[in-house]
Scaffold this motif. Structure first.
Motif, mmCIF file in Angstrom:
data_model
loop_
_atom_site.group_PDB
_atom_site.id
_atom_site.type_symbol
_atom_site.label_atom_id
_atom_site.label_comp_id
_atom_site.label_asym_id
_atom_site.label_seq_id
_atom_site.Cartn_x
_atom_site.Cartn_y
_atom_site.Cartn_z
ATOM 1 N N GLY A 13 0.634 -1.254 -0.056
ATOM 2 C CA GLY A 13 0.166 -0.020 0.220
ATOM 3 C C GLY A 13 0.761 1.201 0.051
ATOM 4 N N GLY A 73 -0.983 -2.924 -3.413
ATOM 5 C CA GLY A 73 -1.708 -4.278 -4.060
ATOM 6 C C GLY A 73 -2.044 -3.707 -5.738
ATOM 7 N N LEU A 111 -4.244 4.906 11.567
ATOM 8 C CA LEU A 111 -4.565 5.376 10.098
ATOM 9 C C LEU A 111 -6.216 4.555 10.113
ATOM 10 C CD1 LEU A 111 -1.889 4.850 7.832
ATOM 11 C CD2 LEU A 111 -2.479 7.380 8.943
ATOM 12 N N ASN A 147 -8.056 3.789 6.528
ATOM 13 C CA ASN A 147 -8.109 4.005 5.042
ATOM 14 C C ASN A 147 -9.191 3.000 4.084
ATOM 15 O OD1 ASN A 147 -7.035 1.769 2.728
ATOM 16 N ND2 ASN A 147 -5.890 1.203 4.803
ATOM 17 N N ASN A 198 2.309 -7.554 -4.307
ATOM 18 C CA ASN A 198 0.978 -7.651 -3.490
ATOM 19 C C ASN A 198 0.008 -7.831 -4.539
ATOM 20 O OD1 ASN A 198 -1.437 -6.228 -1.961
ATOM 21 N ND2 ASN A 198 -0.273 -7.279 -0.434
ATOM 22 N N ASN A 232 -3.491 -11.405 -1.636
ATOM 23 C CA ASN A 232 -4.138 -10.525 -0.308
ATOM 24 C C ASN A 232 -5.700 -10.633 -0.686
ATOM 25 O OD1 ASN A 232 -5.179 -8.434 1.067
ATOM 26 N ND2 ASN A 232 -4.498 -6.825 -0.332
ATOM 27 N N LYS A 286 -1.794 -13.417 2.646
ATOM 28 C CA LYS A 286 -2.027 -12.132 3.683
ATOM 29 C C LYS A 286 -3.468 -12.127 4.275
ATOM 30 C CE LYS A 286 -1.246 -7.362 4.432
ATOM 31 N NZ LYS A 286 -0.465 -6.289 3.913
ATOM 32 N N THR A 323 -0.839 -8.856 10.135
ATOM 33 C CA THR A 323 -2.133 -9.013 9.267
ATOM 34 C C THR A 323 -2.339 -7.853 8.481
ATOM 35 O OG1 THR A 323 -3.075 -7.704 10.932
ATOM 36 C CG2 THR A 323 -2.913 -10.023 11.450
ATOM 37 N N ASN A 324 -3.608 -7.650 7.913
ATOM 38 C CA ASN A 324 -4.002 -6.457 7.049
ATOM 39 C C ASN A 324 -4.576 -5.650 8.006
ATOM 40 O OD1 ASN A 324 -5.056 -4.850 4.936
ATOM 41 N ND2 ASN A 324 -4.821 -6.739 3.705
ATOM 42 N N THR A 325 -5.373 -4.642 7.712
ATOM 43 C CA THR A 325 -5.992 -3.721 8.580
ATOM 44 C C THR A 325 -7.386 -4.376 9.141
ATOM 45 O OG1 THR A 325 -7.200 -2.811 6.750
ATOM 46 C CG2 THR A 325 -5.437 -1.696 7.359
ATOM 47 N N SER A 329 -5.408 0.732 10.603
ATOM 48 C CA SER A 329 -3.979 0.471 10.873
ATOM 49 C C SER A 329 -3.137 1.091 12.033
ATOM 50 C CB SER A 329 -3.187 0.610 9.663
ATOM 51 O OG SER A 329 -3.293 1.974 9.209
ATOM 52 N N LEU A 346 -3.582 -1.690 16.273
ATOM 53 C CA LEU A 346 -3.589 -3.015 15.674
ATOM 54 C C LEU A 346 -2.599 -3.896 16.255
ATOM 55 C CD1 LEU A 346 -4.706 -4.809 13.508
ATOM 56 C CD2 LEU A 346 -3.400 -3.599 11.738
ATOM 57 N N GLY A 371 1.305 -4.740 11.569
ATOM 58 C CA GLY A 371 0.372 -4.304 12.287
ATOM 59 C C GLY A 371 0.890 -3.656 13.549
ATOM 60 N N GLN A 392 7.012 -6.028 8.748
ATOM 61 C CA GLN A 392 6.766 -4.769 7.851
ATOM 62 C C GLN A 392 6.012 -3.592 8.584
ATOM 63 O OE1 GLN A 392 4.278 -7.098 4.980
ATOM 64 N NE2 GLN A 392 5.833 -6.665 3.520
ATOM 65 N N ALA A 393 5.918 -2.416 7.979
ATOM 66 C CA ALA A 393 5.335 -1.606 8.545
ATOM 67 C C ALA A 393 4.678 -0.727 7.203
ATOM 68 C CB ALA A 393 5.807 -0.723 9.603
HETATM 69 C C1 LIG Z 1 -3.419 3.581 2.951
HETATM 70 C C2 LIG Z 1 -3.145 2.075 3.044
HETATM 71 C C3 LIG Z 1 -3.147 1.219 1.961
HETATM 72 C C4 LIG Z 1 -3.015 0.075 2.000
HETATM 73 N N1 LIG Z 1 -3.119 -0.780 0.764
HETATM 74 C C5 LIG Z 1 -2.889 -2.061 0.770
HETATM 75 C C6 LIG Z 1 -2.861 -3.135 -0.202
HETATM 76 O O1 LIG Z 1 -3.035 -2.354 -1.281
HETATM 77 N N2 LIG Z 1 -2.551 -4.376 -0.059
HETATM 78 C C7 LIG Z 1 -2.413 -4.989 1.521
HETATM 79 O O2 LIG Z 1 -2.118 -6.217 1.340
HETATM 80 N N3 LIG Z 1 -2.570 -4.120 2.200
HETATM 81 C C8 LIG Z 1 -2.609 -3.028 2.263
HETATM 82 N N4 LIG Z 1 -2.641 -2.029 3.447
HETATM 83 C C9 LIG Z 1 -2.363 -2.701 4.540
HETATM 84 C C10 LIG Z 1 -0.791 -2.488 5.073
HETATM 85 O O3 LIG Z 1 0.172 -3.363 3.959
HETATM 86 C C11 LIG Z 1 -0.688 -3.138 6.402
HETATM 87 O O4 LIG Z 1 -0.961 -4.467 6.464
HETATM 88 C C12 LIG Z 1 -1.571 -2.455 7.541
HETATM 89 O O5 LIG Z 1 -1.613 -1.033 7.410
HETATM 90 C C13 LIG Z 1 -1.059 -2.684 8.982
HETATM 91 O O6 LIG Z 1 0.418 -2.256 9.161
HETATM 92 P P1 LIG Z 1 0.572 -0.887 10.026
HETATM 93 O O7 LIG Z 1 -0.039 -1.116 11.288
HETATM 94 O O8 LIG Z 1 2.074 -0.796 10.080
HETATM 95 O O9 LIG Z 1 0.365 0.175 9.092
HETATM 96 C C14 LIG Z 1 -2.782 -0.596 3.215
HETATM 97 C C15 LIG Z 1 -2.728 0.204 4.350
HETATM 98 C C16 LIG Z 1 -2.785 1.437 4.282
HETATM 99 C C17 LIG Z 1 -2.904 2.425 5.626
#
Ligand SMILES: Cc1cc2nc3c(=O)[nH]c(=O)nc-3n(C[C@H](O)[C@H](O)[C@H](O)COP(=O)(O)O)c2cc1C
Length: 373
Positions: free
Chosen positions: A70, A93, A116, A118, A151, A184, A230, A258-260, A283, A287, A312, A332-333
């Motif tokens: 993302g 993605g 955040l 999104n 992704n 994903n 994912k 994980t994802n969001t 996120s 999380l 996460g 990852q972050a």
């Molecule tokens: C604006 C935004 C866009 C994202 N787009 C994707 C995406 O396209 N594919 C995906 O697997 N995760 C996507 N994510 C999720 C992140 O890869 C990550 O899993 C999630 O934000 C948790 O990590 P964090 O707490 O470090 O942000 C997105 C997150 C954000 C904030």
């Protein structure tokens, strides 16, 4: 966090629309990494000096930390991410078809909670354009010096029953350029996408991607590439167990947790109420616990035999260390970069190096899953 980021950049970002601020930061990274002098300065300022090598998926990573999906949906900042010292880069993605994503605004910052929300909805140029971009990039600069992950998402116009083809087509177009592929099925912002985490649907997506993987590998005389899944943090324990079993059985090489989340924090300041009422995935810091708990569960379920990528809420070395302890091999972050800036990688790697020394681990491999002992 660097003093420059704290004093100059963060206050400016605070008053900007989140998506615009993100686009400007990426533009700046591209600009600075396009010139050898400023690229060296970026490296000098941000690249971790310590090495914490780790073997995963048959590849060597200089340390365990990369960007989450993302952050670079269009594969625009490759040289910049390398310059600031990520040990791997995830693009996307990416969906088979180009798509605009949801109407703006669709990204919101809750700064006091370091979170955040999104609902981007997989805005991306589509697999064909991304493949072309990578072809041009590789032609001009060669392949990145660190593993490049892709992704894969599902195009909104593709019905759920055709999802296997959609994912497989994107994988086919990107196969020559990317080293690891991530299915994903866990974004909350594409209608019904998360239904694809269920048994037969998931199995057929993995199988059609593995078919592409094998065909491409044999036609180019190379090895098949690692394929990961994912997952969402909103799965129940039973659902998580089912996803893990299905994904392992169907031939996935590991999992990203994980994802969001669609959940919201229990406590937050009055000023954040409007943000947390927005539709979309959460996120960042709130999380962290849920994603770490899931890593614990997966590690126990798989007896530490299946690589886990932890994501996460990682914003400090302590957050990263907890995920290593829970059983993550790589980290990852996304949100952490928004709140901490480009200095995040160095501060996490320095902190992990210190933790390993304090706890008496000579390699990161020994530390993975330490909380289970
Ligand atoms: C604006 C935004 C866009 C994202 N787009 C994707 C995406 O396209 N594919 C995906 O697997 N995760 C996507 N994510 C999720 C992140 O890869 C990550 O899993 C999630 O934000 C948790 O990590 P964090 O707490 O470090 O942000 C997105 C997150 C954000 C904030």
């Amino acid at each position: 966090m660097g003093i420059g980021y704290r004093v100059f950049v963060r206050p400016m970002i605070r008053v900007q629309d989140s998506e615009k601020a993100h686009a400007r930061a990426l533009l700046m990274l591209r600009f600075l990494s396009s010139n050898p002098i400023s690229r060296s300065i970026l490296s000098l300022l941000y690249r971790p000096r310590k090495k914490i090598p780790i073997q995963c998926f048959g590849q060597t990573y200089q340390h365990p930390f990369g960007n989450a999906a993302g952050l670079d949906k269009r594969a625009e900042g490759l040289r910049g991410w390398e310059a600031i010292g990520l040990s791997f880069i995830e693009i996307g993605g990416i969906t088979e078809h180009e798509q605009k994503g949801n109407p703006k605004p669709r990204m919101f910052r809750a700064t006091p909670s370091r979170a955040l929300i999104n609902r981007m909805g997989f805005n991306n140029p589509g697999s064909q354009k991304v493949a072309l971009k990578l072809e041009q990039h590789f032609g001009k600069f060669g392949s990145p010096s660190v593993p490049l992950w892709a992704n894969l998402g599902k195009s909104k116009i593709t019905p759920l029953e055709d999802a296997p083809n959609d994912y497989a087509q994107t994988m086919e177009r990107l196969w020559n350029y990317c080293d690891v592929f991530v299915i994903n099925v866990s974004s909350p912002n594409t209608p019904n996408l998360r239904e694809l985490q269920h048994d037969e649907a998931l199995e057929s997506i993995i199988k059609s991607c593995q078919q592409v993987n094998q065909n491409k590998a044999s036609s180019s005389n190379l090895k098949v590439k690692p394929l990961l899944i994912k997952i969402a943090p909103d799965l129940s324990d039973e659902q998580l167990a089912a996803v893990v079993n299905t994904a392992r059985r169907a031939g996935c090489d590991g999992i990203i947790a994980t994802n969001t989340t669609v959940e919201r924090p229990d406590n937050f300041s009055k000023s954040e109420a409007k943000i947390f009422a927005e539709t979309g995935g959460l996120s960042g810091a709130p999380l962290a616990k849920r994603s770490t708990d899931m890593i614990h569960q997966i590690y126990s379920m798989t007896k530490g035999e299946w690589p886990i990528v932890g994501v996460g809420g990682i914003q400090t070395a302590d957050d990263a260390w907890e995920k290593i302890g829970a059983g993550a091999s790589l980290l990852q972050a996304y949100s952490g970069f928004v709140f901490e800036g480009a200095g995040l990688t160095r501060s996490i790697i320095n902190g992990l190096d210190k933790k390993m020394k304090e706890e008496g681990y000579s390699t990161l491999q020994e530390a993975i899953g330490f909380a289970h002992q």
